[in-house]
Design a protein around this motif. Sequence first.
Motif, PDB file in Angstrom:
ATOM      1  N   HIS A 112      25.035  47.773  41.289  1.00 43.68           N
ATOM      2  CA  HIS A 112      25.414  46.614  42.124  1.00 43.68           C
ATOM      3  C   HIS A 112      24.224  45.678  42.354  1.00 43.68           C
ATOM      4  O   HIS A 112      23.283  45.703  41.579  1.00 43.68           O
ATOM      5  CB  HIS A 112      26.057  47.080  43.428  1.00 43.68           C
ATOM      6  CG  HIS A 112      27.202  48.005  43.163  1.00 43.68           C
ATOM      7  ND1 HIS A 112      28.480  47.563  42.980  1.00 43.68           N
ATOM      8  CD2 HIS A 112      27.240  49.357  42.970  1.00 43.68           C
ATOM      9  CE1 HIS A 112      29.267  48.602  42.711  1.00 43.68           C
ATOM     10  NE2 HIS A 112      28.539  49.696  42.690  1.00 43.68           N
TER      11      HIS A 112
ATOM     12  N   GLU B 261      26.705  49.523  48.556  1.00 43.85           N
ATOM     13  CA  GLU B 261      26.014  50.336  47.539  1.00 43.85           C
ATOM     14  C   GLU B 261      24.734  49.649  47.064  1.00 43.85           C
ATOM     15  O   GLU B 261      23.755  50.306  46.716  1.00 43.85           O
ATOM     16  CB  GLU B 261      26.944  50.556  46.341  1.00 43.85           C
ATOM     17  CG  GLU B 261      27.542  51.935  46.296  1.00 43.85           C
ATOM     18  CD  GLU B 261      28.093  52.239  44.935  1.00 43.85           C
ATOM     19  OE1 GLU B 261      27.311  52.481  44.006  1.00 43.85           O
ATOM     20  OE2 GLU B 261      29.343  52.232  44.801  1.00 43.85           O
TER      21      GLU B 261
ATOM     22  N   HIS C 167      24.448  55.243  41.464  1.00 52.06           N
ATOM     23  CA  HIS C 167      25.574  54.785  42.281  1.00 52.06           C
ATOM     24  C   HIS C 167      25.919  55.834  43.320  1.00 52.06           C
ATOM     25  O   HIS C 167      25.368  56.935  43.329  1.00 52.06           O
ATOM     26  CB  HIS C 167      26.820  54.588  41.394  1.00 52.06           C
ATOM     27  CG  HIS C 167      26.765  53.371  40.544  1.00 52.06           C
ATOM     28  ND1 HIS C 167      27.429  52.222  40.847  1.00 52.06           N
ATOM     29  CD2 HIS C 167      26.111  53.134  39.371  1.00 52.06           C
ATOM     30  CE1 HIS C 167      27.199  51.309  39.906  1.00 52.06           C
ATOM     31  NE2 HIS C 167      26.401  51.833  38.997  1.00 52.06           N
TER      32      HIS C 167
HETATM   33 ZN   LIG Z   1      28.912  51.860  42.387  1.00 54.12          ZN
END
Ligand SMILES: [Zn+2]
Length: 395
Positions: free
Chosen positions: A33, A58, A156
């Motif tokens: 992100h 995130e 992530h």
């Molecule tokens: Zn993610």
Amino acid sequence: MKKTVVLLLVLMCIMGVQAKGLKGKTIYLNPGHGGYTTGDRPTATINWEYMDTLSFYETRSNLWKALEVAKHLRQDGANVIMSRTRSGYVTKSQMEDGILNENQESHAIPSEHKVDKRFNQVETAADEYGQQQIVGLERIACQVDSIKPDYFLSMHSNAHKNGSTVNYLVMLFRGETGKPYFENSDKMAFTMWPYVFDNPLSVWSHYAADKPAVVGDISWMGGTPPGTPNRTGATGYYAVLKFNAPGFLVEGSFHTYDPERQRLLNRDYCRLEGLRYYRGIRAYFDGKPEKVGYLAGTVKSATEKMNHPRYTYREGSDDQWKPINGAMVYLMDSRGVNIKGYRTDGEYNGVFTFFGLKPGKYTLRYEAYGYETQTEEVVVEADKTTYVLPKLNRK
Ligand SMILES: [Zn+2]
């Protein structure tokens, strides 16, 4: 004698025997992100509303993890390339100012906590002054394909339903389970797994240290093998993994598990995760252990349980106990001299950390308003993180 050595070196080169350790290795880190948009997994927390830049995104937690990985890898002589080093919009003048300080990323958060459209833009081109800030998944994949790093890692956290108690670790490589589309991508993840699974500050719902979730993205997400090719001709499921180099994507935990999301608001908690990734990468290259040790824990109430609509915990787990905000944790050496202190944040996680400690015996003292003070003896070992879970009694 000298001739023999030279001959041996030449032979090693021919046979492809690689030098041990991280020195000279190229590692590409992708903090998932990058902006403060609806696509960056915004989630309300106990203190902050949905889309408030101080709530969960995130963008921020992934960057905090990646910056920690980069720091350790660079100390070991690796060549680290990051897809981005900041969160949110980076202006041209900031680029020209040579904003290379890794710890300034929070400037992008507006002081009033409303969402500002400008903070949705992230992408800026790399130039002779600046660090690149790339978030486009295909752009990242194409760059990785042209660089051909020795190791790629995308960081992530995972999502289920809000308030769900599912919380596990999963590592996804391009291809099918048991059949990576680029060699060694699954082997890297298997090597990393036990290091990253070792997090006693969280509560896992699935898998185990010796039962890893290392799976091909096509097998995991479904779809017809071998998937749709991108510009570089690579097939697979995840756009960011479609390159011809070894690597994988890690979903470190579930930010939809409320207690975990509260922890992910703490930068040092994310740094601990980064430290574990570093250990996993280093293990793959058979690198040297660190000489320092680490200490981390969560300060919680011994008797009070959490009762909040945004805090659904796993019944009977350590997460049922109320984390204590604003608790003081003092670190004392073997002679009882106070050497460091940590104040837990106000985000209901109780997290505290001490990084880069000399191995040896220490004493921790926990103090919190309305609670009885408690002390605990701990041993810090080189290249390890000692975890503690103190519970304080009400006065
Ligand atoms: Zn993610």
